[in-house]
Each structure stands twice: as structure tokens, then as C-alpha cells.
Design a protein around this motif. Structure first.
Motif, PDB file in Angstrom:
ATOM      1  N   LEU A  15       0.828  -1.203   0.000  1.00 38.36           N
ATOM      2  CA  LEU A  15       0.000   0.000   0.000  1.00 38.36           C
ATOM      3  C   LEU A  15       0.867   1.259   0.000  1.00 38.36           C
ATOM      4  O   LEU A  15       0.545   2.241  -0.691  1.00 38.36           O
ATOM      5  N   LEU A  16       1.955   1.233   0.762  1.00 42.47           N
ATOM      6  CA  LEU A  16       2.853   2.384   0.759  1.00 42.47           C
ATOM      7  C   LEU A  16       3.517   2.553  -0.605  1.00 42.47           C
ATOM      8  O   LEU A  16       3.725   3.675  -1.069  1.00 42.47           O
ATOM      9  N   ASP A  17       3.840   1.449  -1.253  1.00 44.91           N
ATOM     10  CA  ASP A  17       4.402   1.530  -2.607  1.00 44.91           C
ATOM     11  C   ASP A  17       3.400   2.147  -3.573  1.00 44.91           C
ATOM     12  O   ASP A  17       3.757   2.962  -4.439  1.00 44.91           O
ATOM     13  N   ALA A  18       2.126   1.744  -3.447  1.00 40.62           N
ATOM     14  CA  ALA A  18       1.092   2.313  -4.320  1.00 40.62           C
ATOM     15  C   ALA A  18       0.938   3.808  -4.066  1.00 40.62           C
ATOM     16  O   ALA A  18       0.766   4.603  -5.010  1.00 40.62           O
ATOM     17  N   THR A  19       0.997   4.206  -2.803  1.00 37.34           N
ATOM     18  CA  THR A  19       0.904   5.632  -2.467  1.00 37.34           C
ATOM     19  C   THR A  19       2.096   6.385  -3.006  1.00 37.34           C
ATOM     20  O   THR A  19       1.960   7.500  -3.537  1.00 37.34           O
ATOM     21  N   ARG A  20       3.287   5.781  -2.857  1.00 37.15           N
ATOM     22  CA  ARG A  20       4.492   6.405  -3.414  1.00 37.15           C
ATOM     23  C   ARG A  20       4.346   6.588  -4.919  1.00 37.15           C
ATOM     24  O   ARG A  20       4.668   7.656  -5.462  1.00 37.15           O
ATOM     25  N   GLY A  21       3.822   5.591  -5.601  1.00 40.73           N
ATOM     26  CA  GLY A  21       3.629   5.705  -7.045  1.00 40.73           C
ATOM     27  C   GLY A  21       2.667   6.825  -7.404  1.00 40.73           C
ATOM     28  O   GLY A  21       2.905   7.582  -8.357  1.00 40.73           O
ATOM     29  N   ALA A  22       1.594   6.951  -6.649  1.00 42.94           N
ATOM     30  CA  ALA A  22       0.630   8.030  -6.905  1.00 42.94           C
ATOM     31  C   ALA A  22       1.273   9.390  -6.660  1.00 42.94           C
ATOM     32  O   ALA A  22       1.042  10.349  -7.411  1.00 42.94           O
ATOM     33  N   ALA A  23       2.097   9.479  -5.612  1.00 41.58           N
ATOM     34  CA  ALA A  23       2.773  10.744  -5.309  1.00 41.58           C
ATOM     35  C   ALA A  23       3.767  11.110  -6.402  1.00 41.58           C
ATOM     36  O   ALA A  23       3.838  12.273  -6.843  1.00 41.58           O
ATOM     37  N   VAL A  24       4.536  10.147  -6.845  1.00 39.92           N
ATOM     38  CA  VAL A  24       5.522  10.404  -7.902  1.00 39.92           C
ATOM     39  C   VAL A  24       4.830  10.874  -9.172  1.00 39.92           C
ATOM     40  O   VAL A  24       5.265  11.832  -9.829  1.00 39.92           O
ATOM     41  N   GLU A  25       3.728  10.220  -9.516  1.00 42.38           N
ATOM     42  CA  GLU A  25       3.000  10.603 -10.732  1.00 42.38           C
ATOM     43  C   GLU A  25       2.436  12.019 -10.606  1.00 42.38           C
ATOM     44  O   GLU A  25       2.496  12.816 -11.550  1.00 42.38           O
ATOM     45  N   ALA A  26       1.898  12.347  -9.433  1.00 45.06           N
ATOM     46  CA  ALA A  26       1.325  13.681  -9.238  1.00 45.06           C
ATOM     47  C   ALA A  26       2.405  14.754  -9.327  1.00 45.06           C
ATOM     48  O   ALA A  26       2.212  15.801  -9.976  1.00 45.06           O
ATOM     49  N   LEU A  27       3.544  14.531  -8.699  1.00 47.69           N
ATOM     50  CA  LEU A  27       4.612  15.535  -8.712  1.00 47.69           C
ATOM     51  C   LEU A  27       5.248  15.650 -10.088  1.00 47.69           C
ATOM     52  O   LEU A  27       5.610  16.750 -10.521  1.00 47.69           O
ATOM     53  N   ALA A  28       5.374  14.536 -10.787  1.00 48.84           N
ATOM     54  CA  ALA A  28       5.965  14.573 -12.124  1.00 48.84           C
ATOM     55  C   ALA A  28       5.089  15.336 -13.109  1.00 48.84           C
ATOM     56  O   ALA A  28       5.581  15.892 -14.094  1.00 48.84           O
ATOM     57  N   GLY A  29       3.778  15.375 -12.839  1.00 50.55           N
ATOM     58  CA  GLY A  29       2.872  16.051 -13.767  1.00 50.55           C
ATOM     59  C   GLY A  29       2.574  17.489 -13.418  1.00 50.55           C
ATOM     60  O   GLY A  29       1.729  18.116 -14.073  1.00 50.55           O
ATOM     61  N   THR A  87      10.176  20.970  -0.559  1.00 49.50           N
ATOM     62  CA  THR A  87      11.425  20.464  -1.117  1.00 49.50           C
ATOM     63  C   THR A  87      11.464  18.943  -0.955  1.00 49.50           C
ATOM     64  O   THR A  87      10.743  18.378  -0.115  1.00 49.50           O
ATOM     65  N   PRO A  88      12.289  18.256  -1.730  1.00 49.40           N
ATOM     66  CA  PRO A  88      12.352  16.792  -1.577  1.00 49.40           C
ATOM     67  C   PRO A  88      12.624  16.357  -0.139  1.00 49.40           C
ATOM     68  O   PRO A  88      11.977  15.427   0.368  1.00 49.40           O
ATOM     69  N   ALA A  89      13.545  17.038   0.528  1.00 43.22           N
ATOM     70  CA  ALA A  89      13.848  16.655   1.906  1.00 43.22           C
ATOM     71  C   ALA A  89      12.680  16.946   2.835  1.00 43.22           C
ATOM     72  O   ALA A  89      12.375  16.158   3.733  1.00 43.22           O
ATOM     73  N   ALA A  90      12.002  18.085   2.634  1.00 49.21           N
ATOM     74  CA  ALA A  90      10.852  18.419   3.476  1.00 49.21           C
ATOM     75  C   ALA A  90       9.727  17.411   3.277  1.00 49.21           C
ATOM     76  O   ALA A  90       9.036  17.034   4.232  1.00 49.21           O
ATOM     77  N   LEU A  91       9.545  16.955   2.041  1.00 49.63           N
ATOM     78  CA  LEU A  91       8.519  15.948   1.766  1.00 49.63           C
ATOM     79  C   LEU A  91       8.844  14.652   2.495  1.00 49.63           C
ATOM     80  O   LEU A  91       7.960  14.028   3.112  1.00 49.63           O
ATOM     81  N   ALA A  92      10.105  14.246   2.463  1.00 51.53           N
ATOM     82  CA  ALA A  92      10.512  13.039   3.186  1.00 51.53           C
ATOM     83  C   ALA A  92      10.281  13.204   4.683  1.00 51.53           C
ATOM     84  O   ALA A  92       9.775  12.296   5.357  1.00 51.53           O
ATOM     85  N   GLY A  93      10.637  14.382   5.201  1.00 53.27           N
ATOM     86  CA  GLY A  93      10.446  14.628   6.622  1.00 53.27           C
ATOM     87  C   GLY A  93       8.979  14.607   7.017  1.00 53.27           C
ATOM     88  O   GLY A  93       8.615  14.092   8.078  1.00 53.27           O
ATOM     89  N   ASP A  94       8.116  15.152   6.140  1.00 55.21           N
ATOM     90  CA  ASP A  94       6.690  15.183   6.462  1.00 55.21           C
ATOM     91  C   ASP A  94       6.080  13.784   6.427  1.00 55.21           C
ATOM     92  O   ASP A  94       5.223  13.455   7.248  1.00 55.21           O
ATOM     93  N   TRP A  95       6.529  12.958   5.506  1.00 50.98           N
ATOM     94  CA  TRP A  95       6.047  11.582   5.447  1.00 50.98           C
ATOM     95  C   TRP A  95       6.438  10.850   6.734  1.00 50.98           C
ATOM     96  O   TRP A  95       5.626  10.173   7.366  1.00 50.98           O
ATOM     97  N   LEU A  96       7.683  11.052   7.170  1.00 51.68           N
ATOM     98  CA  LEU A  96       8.131  10.391   8.390  1.00 51.68           C
ATOM     99  C   LEU A  96       7.470  10.977   9.634  1.00 51.68           C
ATOM    100  O   LEU A  96       7.354  10.297  10.664  1.00 51.68           O
ATOM    101  N   THR A  97       7.016  12.225   9.547  1.00 53.88           N
ATOM    102  CA  THR A  97       6.250  12.795  10.656  1.00 53.88           C
ATOM    103  C   THR A  97       4.991  11.972  10.900  1.00 53.88           C
ATOM    104  O   THR A  97       4.640  11.657  12.040  1.00 53.88           O
TER     105      THR A  97
END
Length: 462
Positions: A15-29, A87-97
Motif C-alpha cells: 500500500l505504501l508503494d502504491a501511495t508512493r507511485g501516486a505521489a511520484v505521478e502527481a509531482l511529475a505532472g 522540497t524533496p527533503a521536506a517531503l521526506a520529513g513530512d512523510w516520516l512525521t
């Protein structure tokens, strides 16, 4: 355990992989999507299901029904309000939050608040504040202004020999809060704090500007002797104008007042050698508001509130309960803001500051400032448009050259919504639009696209 919940737990990595895929697609577009999609209203509401569909189906439904309606506010041409991205790092930090789900308010489980204090010390250094200032994370500039003015309210009581936190705001009597061009959140804060919107006393600004006239402020303080509150501005919304903070602070030699500075995004001028002079004197403030989901480019919601009087801050927000622990000389965060529950907002800021440092965030500030200046030059060169103020930092305030009515400006905004998002304002009595640059992704190519869309729409309207 509910069967659907248990199934999701068993499949959590997928499920986390699917969410990651959705996030990557949204940011890439982001670059190709309409900045603000056209829509006919919200989708038809659906009832809460008696039995859930599971996370995978919920994700699919979100992507089909709601995601296409969301703006590209994380992207480079969303120039409304003062909206950063992540930013990429802030996004990572927010996910881990969310992963670690800390309520970082108590020394009994103290790692979260220790991380926050380290992050605050970095921010204090970034903005040129001295060690006398302590800071606390809050949800945004409105909450930061509210906390700062709540401390100011308690300081007024201290000067008068009462405590509003204990005795109520009526113990203060009439209160004056003076400012040249305050943000709307200041009046909202005064309403919430029981001081009343009518306590806000407008002070004349310098001709053609939003910066307070120090001489007029001097006279206003002298008109009614006694303790008062002054709200200085380090970056106004319409034109990013700055009060002369050193001149305002110097008035304390003759008048008794608490100096609260609203530096929601203007504090970031301290990172740029070309503009750092605008924030000189910020350290003399008794309290300071800085918003972080603007130019620090961390996700909503995140801001910080600094003050020299943490003792008064704790007097206002102290929360007495056995499970919270004692107040102590170094108060837990639960005693410093209105929130008992306090997510680890600092983690996203910690990540981006650690990842990119002062130099990386300086580059964002300087690039956004250069982009604002470039857009101003392109719009000023168009006979259908005119600037209402010089581009001082990262906001372009402009209007139609002829007949700038709210209706015509609304038509202009709507015509360009797919390419660029700007917001309405009024400056000097003239209806206008403002484009605010604070996103880490924005580049000169985005400025050209925005300018071409605005100029073509203005020509069509003219």
C-alpha cells in the motif's frame, strides 16, 4: 481487529508503494497540469460506507474523484497568496512525521521536542535573531501572530500590575495596538484574544508605501501615554514593504511598548546579501512571527513564533494536569502554545535545513526574487498592464492599465488560471492582482509562461 483493517496491515508495504507511485505521478505532472483546473463544483457527495473498501480502493477513488480537482499549488506557477511547495527533503520529513506520529509536547517522551528545539535554534540563526529569543512551532502565521500578541497582552498586564491570564482581559482596561499596514490576521488575533478589533489603531504610512512613518508612530505613541503594543511589518502582503525596524525599536527609548514584528515571509530576506538590510533590527523585537510553509518550502501547516519573554508565554499557556508534568525552568512545549496536541511539525523543517543548509535556501530566495523582478519588468513593458509598486522582493503588484475594476480583474484571473494563479487585492484604493514567488521549483521559464498568459489575456480584455 476489523477484517479490512487487518488486511491493510498485512499488505502495508504494498500500500505504501502504491501511495508512493501516486505521489511520484502527481509531482511529475505538476508542470503539465492546469494550475487551477476548471470545474463545475464538487462531485456529488457519497454517504459514509457501513463497511470500508480498504486503502487500495480508497486511493483509487481519491485519484478518480478528487485529485483531478486539486490545484497544482505545489508547482512553480501557483503564485497566489504566498505559497511555497515542499522540497524533496521536506517531503521526506513530512512523510516520516506521519509514520512516527509523535505528540511532541512532553519531556516524559521528549525526543520530539528536543528535535524541535534544535530546529528552532537553526531558524533563529538563519534569521539573525540572538539567543535571548526562544521559539516554538505553531500551525501558521495567524497562530504565530496570535501567540505573540497573547504574550504582549500579558506584558501589558505586567506593566499595569495585573495578569490577564489570571484575572481576565477586562483587568487591562483600554488597549492600543498600533501598526501601519497590518496583516488581516492581526485583527483576527485581537478578536480571539478578547482585546477587540477596535484596539487596532492605524498609523500613517510613508507616502506611496505600506511602511509605517516612524515620526507618525512617535506622535501616536505620545498621544496616549502608557504601555501599548506596536506591530511592525517585515514584508507586507501587497508590496513586501518593510518598516524601518531599527527606527521603530529606537522609539522604545521614549515610549513604553511591546514590539511584535510580523515577518511571516519577509524574515527570509535575511538570507540574501542584497536584501538582508531590510531585516536589520529584527532582533530588537519582543516577539516575531515567521511562516515556514511559505519560503522555507515545507508542507502545510508550519510556522514558528519567537519571543524574548518565554516566562510570560508560559504564564499564558500553562496547562495544569498531573499527566503533563511540571512547568519547570525549561517549559515543555505544551505550556507554550494553545495546542495540547502538537504534531512533530519541526521534522520537515529539520530535514530541509539539514539537507540544503543556508546556501540552498539562500539560492531559493534569490531565484524567486529574480523571478519576481523579471515578471515585473515583462508586465511593466506591456501597455495593457501597469505596476502599482516597485518589486521590492518577491511580490509583483499590478493591475490593468485601463478601467481596473474587480470584475475585469476577475476575468483576467480566470482567463489565465490554467497557466498561472494570482490573487486579487486592493492597493492605494486601486483593485489589483498580486503574484507572489516562494516556490522552490520556479524558474525563468515559468516566469515567461506566466507573463505570456497574463499579457495575452490583458490584451484580449482591453
Amino acid at each position: 481487529m476489523d477484517a479490512t483493517l487487518a488486511a491493510d496491515l498485512a499488505r502495508l508495504p504494498a500500500l505504501l508503494d502504491a501511495t508512493r507511485g501516486a505521489a511520484v505521478e502527481a509531482l511529475a505532472g505538476l508542470d503539465a497540469r492546469a494550475v487551477v483546473p476548471s470545474q463545475d463544483g464538487p462531485p456529488a457527495p457519497r454517504p459514509l460506507p457501513a463497511h470500508g473498501v480498504g486503502a487500495e480502493d480508497a486511493l483509487a477513488e481519491f485519484r478518480a474523484r478528487w485529485e483531478p480537482r486539486l490545484s497544482a499549488s505545489a508547482g512553480p506557477r501557483y503564485l497566489g497568496f504566498v505559497t511555497g511547495g515542499a522540497t524533496p527533503a521536506a517531503l521526506a520529513g513530512d512523510w516520516l512525521t506521519a509514520v512516527h506520529d509523535q505528540n511532541s509536547n512532553s519531556a516524559m517522551d521528549g525526543a520530539g521536542q528536543h528535535l524541535e528545539r534544535e530546529t528552532v535554534s537553526w531558524l533563529r540563526d538563519l534569521f539573525g535573531l540572538g539567543p535571548a529569543h526562544t521559539g516554538t512551532f505553531v500551525s501558521g502565521a495567524t497562530q504565530s501572530n496570535t501567540v505573540g500578541l497573547a504574550i504582549a497582552r500579558e506584558w501589558l498586564g505586567e506593566r499595569l500590575g495585573v495578569s490577564p491570564a489570571r484575572d481576565g482581559v477586562a483587568a487591562l482596561g483600554p488597549v492600543r495596538v498600533l501598526s501601519g499596514a497590518p496583516h488581516s490576521s492581526v485583527a483576527k488575533a485581537l478578536s480571539v484574544l478578547g482585546l477587540g478589533r477596535a484596539a487596532l489603531v492605524p498609523v500613517p504610512t510613508l507616502p506611496g508605501r505600506e511602511a509605517v512613518d516612524p515620526a507618525a508612530l512617535d506622535r501616536a505613541l505620545a498621544d496616549t501615554p502608557g504601555p501599548a503594543v506596536v506591530v511592525a511589518n517585515a514584508g507586507t502582503v501587497n508590496t513586501v514593504d518593510f518598516d524601518d525596524l531599527r527606527a521603530v525599536a529606537a522609539l522604545k527609548d521614549r515610549h513604553d511598548f511591546w514590539l511584535h514584528t510580523d515577518a511571516a515571509f519577509g524574515a527570509f530576506a535575511a538570507l540574501s546579501p542584497e536584501h538582508a538590510h531590510l531585516t536589520e533590527g529584527l532582533d530588537a523585537s519582543d516577539s516575531v512571527c515567521v511562516d515556514l510553509h511559505k519560503w522555507l518550502n515545507v508542507p502545510y501547516d508550519s510556522a514558528v513564533q519567537f519571543t524574548r519573554r518565554r516566562d510570560l508565554q508560559a504564564r499564558v499557556f500553562a496547562n495544569a494536569a498531573a499527566y503533563l508534568g511540571p512547568l519547570g525552568a525549561d517549559p515543555d512545549l505544551v505550556h507554550l502554545t494553545p495546542e495540547n496536541s502538537h504534531r512533530l511539525r519541526a521534522l520537515a523543517a529539520w530535514f530541509t535545513l539539514r539537507a540544503y543548509g543556508r546556501a540552498g535556501h539562500r539560492e531559493i530566495v534569490e531565484r524567486d526574487t529574480a523571478c519576481a523582478r523579471a515578471l515585473g519588468e515583462l508586465l511593466e513593458a506591456d501597455p495593457a498592464l501597469r505596476l502599482l509598486a516597485p518589486v521590492r522582493l518577491n511580490v509583483v503588484c499590478f493591475t490593468l492599465a485601463e478601467d481596473p475594476t474587480p470584475e475585469r480583474l476577475a476575468a483576467l484571473r480566470e482567463a489565465v488560471a490554467a497557466e498561472v494563479f494570482v490573487t486579487p487585492t486592493v492597493f492605494g484604493g486601486t483593485p489589483a492582482l498580486r503574484a507572489a514567488f516562494s516556490n522552490w521549483r520556479t524558474k525563468p521559464a515559468d516566469v515567461r509562461r506566466a507573463a505570456e498568459a497574463l499579457r495575452a489575456a490583458a490584451k484580449e480584455i482591453a
